[in-house]
Design an enzyme around this catalytic site. Structure first.
Site, short mmCIF file in Angstrom:
data_model
loop_
_atom_site.label_atom_id
_atom_site.label_comp_id
_atom_site.label_asym_id
_atom_site.label_seq_id
_atom_site.Cartn_x
_atom_site.Cartn_y
_atom_site.Cartn_z
N GLU A 160 0.80 -1.23 0.09
CA GLU A 160 0.10 0.20 -0.12
C GLU A 160 0.95 1.31 -0.02
O GLU A 160 0.67 2.20 0.64
CB GLU A 160 -0.88 -0.01 1.24
CG GLU A 160 -1.72 -1.34 1.34
CD GLU A 160 -3.00 -1.32 2.29
OE1 GLU A 160 -2.79 -0.53 3.28
OE2 GLU A 160 -3.86 -1.89 2.22
N ASP A 197 -1.21 -3.71 -3.57
CA ASP A 197 -2.02 -2.56 -2.99
C ASP A 197 -3.56 -2.79 -3.13
O ASP A 197 -3.92 -3.60 -3.96
CB ASP A 197 -1.74 -1.32 -4.10
CG ASP A 197 -1.62 -0.18 -3.11
OD1 ASP A 197 -2.43 0.36 -2.38
OD2 ASP A 197 -0.66 0.61 -3.34
N GLU A 237 -6.00 -10.51 -1.46
CA GLU A 237 -6.83 -10.27 -0.36
C GLU A 237 -8.30 -10.16 -0.81
O GLU A 237 -8.88 -9.50 -0.06
CB GLU A 237 -6.45 -9.04 0.35
CG GLU A 237 -4.88 -9.07 0.71
CD GLU A 237 -4.43 -8.01 1.54
OE1 GLU A 237 -5.42 -6.93 2.04
OE2 GLU A 237 -3.20 -7.65 1.47
C1 XIL Z 1 -6.24 -6.27 8.03
C2 XIL Z 1 -6.53 -7.56 8.91
O1 XIL Z 1 -7.55 -8.31 8.01
C3 XIL Z 1 -7.23 -7.32 10.12
O2 XIL Z 1 -7.52 -8.12 11.02
C4 XIL Z 1 -6.26 -6.05 10.78
O3 XIL Z 1 -6.89 -5.76 12.11
C5 XIL Z 1 -5.79 -5.14 9.86
O4 XIL Z 1 -5.51 -5.51 8.49
N1 XIL Z 1 -4.88 -4.47 3.48
C6 XIL Z 1 -3.97 -5.36 3.81
C7 XIL Z 1 -4.22 -6.27 5.06
O5 XIL Z 1 -2.71 -5.34 3.40
O6 XIL Z 1 -3.18 -6.59 5.79
C8 XIL Z 1 -5.14 -5.81 5.99
O7 XIL Z 1 -5.65 -6.87 7.02
C9 XIL Z 1 -6.53 -5.33 5.19
C10 XIL Z 1 -5.99 -4.33 4.15
#
Ligand code: XIL
Length: 583
Positions: free
Chosen positions: A331, A383, A447
């Site tokens: 990110e 990202d 993700e």
């Molecule tokens: C999130 C997790 O899912 C949560 O449990 C935590 O509290 C915050 O982070 N982008 C990312 C991930 O790259 O690492 C994030 O994960 C969600 C957004």
């Protein structure tokens, strides 16, 4: 189209995600004008002044429906169950019906109730919900909970004195056709592992850190993960804040447990993540950055580069040979990328501690440190909000990756987080990611989660499943797309809501699970079938025109001039019944 293709396509058409569904009442066996009793569920003698009767369809269509008007509080229509017992109803988890309210209706927000005997089938307290459009039939879906009752009296309605409504096609649905995860053919992973053309696909999930269950192979959480996925990523366990909570003090416990789980079950691991503005080294952003022993200015550029290098090197060395790929930088782009409208090759970086103190080249350094620490690991940039072609951030991301590659920085993978909501335009995703093939990098959905609008709404779960399926189709189609990773396992443990993932809180699969499994199965079977054709049959004589199919057997171009084959978009095609790779 030759015969073999026709067989393949027919086989595919019969495979769809299904759920068990039965109709309780469609009212066709009743007579027009039949009265239906209404019961006050708080009073012993029951019958009230409310009226319900069988009428014709208010929208003018053929068929009979139940009409309720002149209601009183706490009063539901009473129907007698036919062909199903109260006990059998507990196998279903959703009630669905068609609802029609006249245009004259005022309130949109009512409480739905249904039950058997004196037990409520439905958890009523929080179910004041919008009833949807008026003057037309709308579909409603509510979750139901089992009751212990042997009565054959079924109750349904809205808790209201003034609501007038029509009901039709009351049915029960078991939204989670269960699956037997001990039977490999019913899992995601089995089919994913059979896919080799155009390339291997990783089907993955994020594993919640606080889930102690992953150490116990008999636990349903662990089983669900290792039976269905061939790659895992820590949802939090490998973030800098977890791994190095104090300067020079590393804490491997949770991350090691995840890697051990993966090794016990032959799953690959994505490392997430080495450099990020969030969940980063807490001593850098709090103490160190703001008021360290450096005249209150925080760490300087050289110190921060050293911190970066130490962290990356220590972590990657600890896991060397055990982690296929690392999200090196997470990110790093700013949310505002309007810069691309005036300067189409530019991008804006986010103002993190790394960017502010070190400068843009923290990116370059991070990748170089990572490559030196483990030259075999595939190094990713990752990202969000850059998933669809045409969005400014997608263009900025593309520009950034090109810039890094031009500077000979070892970026080998580009991650698209894909935190999405219902209504995904998969073709915009496809147009966005397919251009990365020319850059020589691999791409992963890292993700993925797709939120619905209302928790527990089965219609929305179906749409969600179709969105998941469309994205998987894109991932399978391109050789350079490597992983399809979902951000979590069960809906209740997700960081987003409502209902973004593949499993319910009890690990029962949702529609999206079946949509993905059927797609993987289809793909694996078709690819296997195509291989047979090559071996078994003689090639026809070469004609100057060819029909071009994609790897799933769909016609892409009809009667293309043979010389034009090389101008096709990159991808794997079937031409003259042979697999042809266009790079
Ligand atoms: C999130 C997790 O899912 C949560 O449990 C935590 O509290 C915050 O982070 N982008 C990312 C991930 O790259 O690492 C994030 O994960 C969600 C957004």
């Amino acid at each position: 189209m030759n015969k073999t293709f026709i067989t393949l396509l027919c086989a595919a058409a019969t495979m769809t995600a299904t759920a068990d569904e039965i109709t309780l009442f469609d009212f066709e066996d009743f007579n027009l004008g039949d009265a239906v009793a209404m019961r006050d569920y708080y009073s012993e003698d029951g019958t009230t002044k409310s009226k319900a009767e069988i009428t014709s369809d208010p929208s003018g269509k053929a068929g009979k429906v139940l009409h309720v008007k002149n209601g009183s509080w706490n009063t539901l229509a009473e129907l007698t169950l036919q062909g199903i017992t109260a006990e059998e109803i507990s196998e279903y988890d959703l009630i669905m019906f068609d609802l029609y309210r006249p245009d004259s209706e005022t309130d949109d927000y009512r409480q739905f109730r249904c039950g058997i005997g004196d037990g409520f089938l439905h958890d009523v307290e929080n179910e004041f919900l919008h009833q949807g459009a008026k003057g037309q039939w709308v579909k409603r879906t509510y979750s139901i909970t089992p009751v212990s009752s042997t009565s054959d009296k079924f109750y349904i309605g809205f808790n209201s004195v003034d609501m007038e409504y029509y009901l039709d096609n009351i049915r029960l649905v078991s939204s989670s056709d269960d699956y037997d995860m001990n039977n490999p053919e019913e899992t995601l992973r089995y089919h994913a592992d059979r896919i080799t053309v155009p390339a291997k696909i990783g089907i993955g999930c994020a594993v919640p850190a606080w889930n102690d269950d992953v150490v116990n192979d008999n636990n349903i959480a662990a089983k669900t993960i290792y039976n269905n996925f061939n790659i895992v990523v820590g949802e939090n366990q490998m973030k800098p804040a977890y791994l190095q909570p104090k300067k020079g003090e590393f804490s491997w416990w949770d991350a090691d447990r995840l890697v051990n789980l993966a090794q016990r079950h032959d799953m690959e691991v994505r490392g997430h993540t080495l450099v990020w503005h969030s969940q980063t080294l807490p001593w850098v952003t709090s103490d160190g950055y703001k008021n360290d022993g450096n005249g209150g200015k925080g760490y300087n550029r050289e110190e921060l580069l050293q911190i970066l290098k130490d962290h990356i090197t220590t972590v990657m060395t600890h896991y060397k040979g055990k982690i296929r790929e690392w999200d090196v930088v997470n990110e790093c782009l700013d949310d505002n990328q309007s810069i691309v409208y005036s300067q189409p090759t530019k991008y804006n970086l986010r103002n993190s501690v790394w960017k502010t103190v070190i400068g843009e080249d923290y990116l370059d350094s991070a990748f170089v440190y990572a490559h030196r620490a483990d030259p075999d690991a595939i190094l990713y940039i990752n990202d969000y909000g850059a998933d669809f072609k045409g969005d400014a951030k997608s263009e900025a991301y593309y520009n950034l990756v090109k810039r890094l590659l031009k500077s000979n920085i070892p970026v080998q993978g580009v991650g698209f987080q894909c935190h999405l909501g219902l209504g995904v335009d998969a073709s915009k995703f496809e147009n966005n990611v397919k251009r990365y093939a020319d850059l020589g990098v691999e791409v992963s959905l890292t993700e993925l989660d797709i939120t619905t609008w209302n928790a527990g709404d089965y219609e929305q779960h179906i749409r969600q499943g179709e969105d998941y399926r469309a994205l998987l189709e894109v991932a399978l189609k391109y050789k350079h797309i490597r992983n399809f990773v979902v951000w979590g396992v069960t809906d209740d443990k997700s960081w987003r809501s409502p209902d973004p993932l593949l499993f319910k809180s009890n690990y029962k699969p949702k529609y999206a699970f079946f949509a993905l499994r059927n797609t993987l199965e289809e793909w694996a079977d078709r690819a296997a079938g195509i291989e047979d054709i090559e071996v078994d049959e003689q090639l026809p004589e070469l004609s100057p025109y060819v029909d071009v199919y994609d790897i799933t057997g769909r016609l892409v171009k009809q009667q293309l001039e043979r010389e034009q084959i090389n101008s096709l978009d990159p991808g794997l095609y079937i031409i003259d019944r042979k697999k042809i790779l266009i790079r």
